[in-house]
Design an enzyme around this catalytic site. Structure first.
Site, PDB file in Angstrom:
ATOM      1  CE  LYS A 217      14.371 114.768 -50.312  1.00 40.03           C
ATOM      2  NZ  LYS A 217      14.223 114.436 -48.861  1.00 40.03           N
ATOM      3  CD  GLU A 242      14.346 121.077 -46.753  1.00 39.65           C
ATOM      4  OE1 GLU A 242      13.416 120.640 -46.060  1.00 39.65           O
ATOM      5  OE2 GLU A 242      15.158 120.334 -47.352  1.00 39.65           O
ATOM      6  NE  ARG A 251      23.914 118.584 -44.830  1.00 43.17           N
ATOM      7  CZ  ARG A 251      22.678 118.170 -45.109  1.00 43.17           C
ATOM      8  NH1 ARG A 251      21.644 118.835 -44.650  1.00 43.17           N
ATOM      9  NH2 ARG A 251      22.487 117.092 -45.849  1.00 43.17           N
ATOM     10  CD  GLN A 359       9.650 114.954 -48.669  1.00 45.72           C
ATOM     11  OE1 GLN A 359      10.369 115.099 -47.713  1.00 45.72           O
ATOM     12  NE2 GLN A 359       8.640 115.769 -48.891  1.00 45.72           N
ATOM     13  NE  ARG A 380       4.546 115.154 -51.091  1.00 42.70           N
ATOM     14  CZ  ARG A 380       4.775 115.993 -50.096  1.00 42.70           C
ATOM     15  NH1 ARG A 380       5.913 115.910 -49.437  1.00 42.70           N
ATOM     16  NH2 ARG A 380       3.901 116.891 -49.742  1.00 42.70           N
ATOM     17  N   GLY A 383       3.541 112.296 -61.444  1.00 33.53           N
ATOM     18  CA  GLY A 383       3.298 112.894 -62.755  1.00 33.53           C
ATOM     19  C   GLY A 383       4.104 112.206 -63.835  1.00 33.53           C
TER      20      GLY A 383
END
Length: 467
Positions: A217, A242, A251, A359, A380, A383
């Protein structure tokens, strides 16, 4: 000291404008229902004027006549005035203006003065908290930013838009787009088959990229960000919660140069890899990507930073579950819902697409069937994600689940094919799109692009490739 001043300077306030507005509404009470989406009782400075306007709105909303008799009765019951006082003051209001012809001008003045008073109040609150020295400077900046954003978001719209005018604009935009594909107001991902299904990503769109850890992702989000910046000369803001900004840069370099991250970390690079890295750095030298690696950032902080940076064309966030809500709560589902709602509002307010990685829950891997393709319910802390997002993309790679039966571990012999599942698309159809995937380079690319490890990536031979 007058009740209208702060001790040094007078607060923004126009007695005449407030009286003239109320007097105009008494003359033409039908206007009351037409302006309640642009002004509230709190926009008036004097408490008496607040009460009179509230009484007018209350009477109009119940279908009763709004005139001197009904207002006097209402104000007397509310104990704002006695009967004599109400009669005298309402007479003053009606005498303040000869007609309601200038009502819009009075309305504009009253609302503008109200906004200025609110700004003074916010600045006073920030100043008071700064003097106490009980909070960190960053916390005060966040508090001030949130207050100003709330005031800005609370500004009332200009009312309805005429359908005929909107249709003419839509038609003109379609005509321009048919003649020039670059006229599309939004961004493309750089993957033609995905863009065909999505019909591109429009300004104000909120896009979710969902996947399990290790599925790609972050890679897809960064690949799209790089494609948009390189191929379409757009300016992209990346918020990484992160990884550090240097890790994100590494990256992007690894992905574009087709040099493994492990080789870059160890420094064991051969001549061809050095050449590719050198050419890629040169190729990316004029790419407009800005990176922020602030942890636990909120949407209001993001919005403030984007406003300061200016001319941002797209926002990429990695990733949703690491973000903090404006209001901390023990209910993480409600907090995530508040975050996604604010992300959609940010996209709409700033008029830029927002792409956010998210995620998926472990429920995907607990599925006992052979089909482990994710669904909406796998988001996850879901909501209101499904409700707020304009587009939801899931990444699925069959090989992810065929590595000695251990999910998440790359197989020794990787078949570089990934499915991008378009689970929700507010602007078009849903379906699946296939992209090739090279895990060691964290790179997705279109299925019609083929090269071997020995060959130089095609961008070095033919400019910027697709994906």
């Amino acid at each position: 000291m007058s009740e209208y001043d702060t001790g040094i300077r007078k607060l923004p306030f126009s007695m005449y404008a407030e009286q003239a507005l109320l007097g105009s509404l008494m003359i033409d009470s039908e206007k009351i229902s037409e302006i309640t989406d642009r002004i509230t009782a709190d926009d008036f400075y004097l408490s008496e004027h607040k009460a009179i306007f509230s009484a007018m709105v209350r009477l109009a909303s119940t279908g009763r006549a709004v005139d001197a008799v009904t207002l006097i009765d209402s104000l007397e019951k509310e104990k704002i005035y006695d009967r004599a006082g109400a009669e005298n003051y309402l007479k003053t209001l009606t005498e303040a203006v000869p007609s309601a012809i200038n009502l819009e001008d009075y309305l504009r003045i009253v609302v503008e003065k109200s906004i200025k008073r609110q700004l003074i109040d916010i600045c006073g609150g920030v100043s008071e908290r700064a003097f106490t020295e009980s909070e960190k400077a960053d916390e005060l900046i966040e508090y001030a930013s949130a207050k100003l954003d709330a005031l800005s978001a609370g500004k009332r719209g200009d009312g309805f838009s005429d359908l005929v005018e909107l249709l003419n604009k839509v038609y003109d935009d379609l005509e321009a787009l048919s003649k020039n594909k670059e006229a599309f107001e939004g961004v493309n991902t750089g993957y033609s088959n995905l863009d065909s299904l999505l019909c591109g990503i429009g300004n104000t769109d909120f896009v979710i990229i969902g996947a399990r850890p290790g599925m790609g992702k972050t890679s897809l989000a960064l690949n799209i960000a790089t494609n948009v910046a390189m191929n379409y000369r757009k300016k992209v803001a990346i918020f990484s919660l992160e990884m550090s900004d240097e890790q994100i840069a590494s990256r992007i370099l690894s992905s574009q140069a087709m040099v493994t991250g492990s080789s870059m970390r160890s420094g064991t690079l051969d001549r061809s890899e050095w050449n590719r890295l050198s050419k890629t750095v040169e190729m990316l030298s004029d790419v407009r990507i800005v990176i922020d690696d602030t942890p636990d950032i909120t949407v209001s902080e993001m919005k403030s930073k984007v406003r300061r940076e200016k001319d941002i064309d797209m926002i990429v966030i990695d990733y949703l579950q690491l973000m903090q809500g404006e209001k901390h709560t023990d209910n993480r589902v409600l907090e995530i819902g508040d975050i996604t709602r604010n992300m959609k509002l940010m996209a709409k307010e700033l008029k830029v697409p927002v792409i956010c990685a998210a995620q998926l829950s472990r429920s995907v891997e607990k599925n006992n069937t052979s089909n482990k393709r994710p669904m909406m319910s796998d988001l996850r802390d879901s909501g209101t994600i499904e409700q707020d997002a304009d587009t939801i993309l899931f990444i699925y790679r069959d090989e992810y689940y065929k590595s000695n039966g251990n999910a998440g571990k790359e197989p020794e012999t990787e078949t570089p094919v990934a499915e991008i599942i378009v689970a929700k698309n507010r602007h078009g159809s849903t379906g699946n799109v296939k992209l090739n995937w090279i895990g060691k380079y964290t790179r997705f690319y279109s299925v019609d692009k083929v090269w071997s490890d020995e060959d130089a990536p095609p961008e070095f031979a033919s400019g910027h490739p697709e994906g």
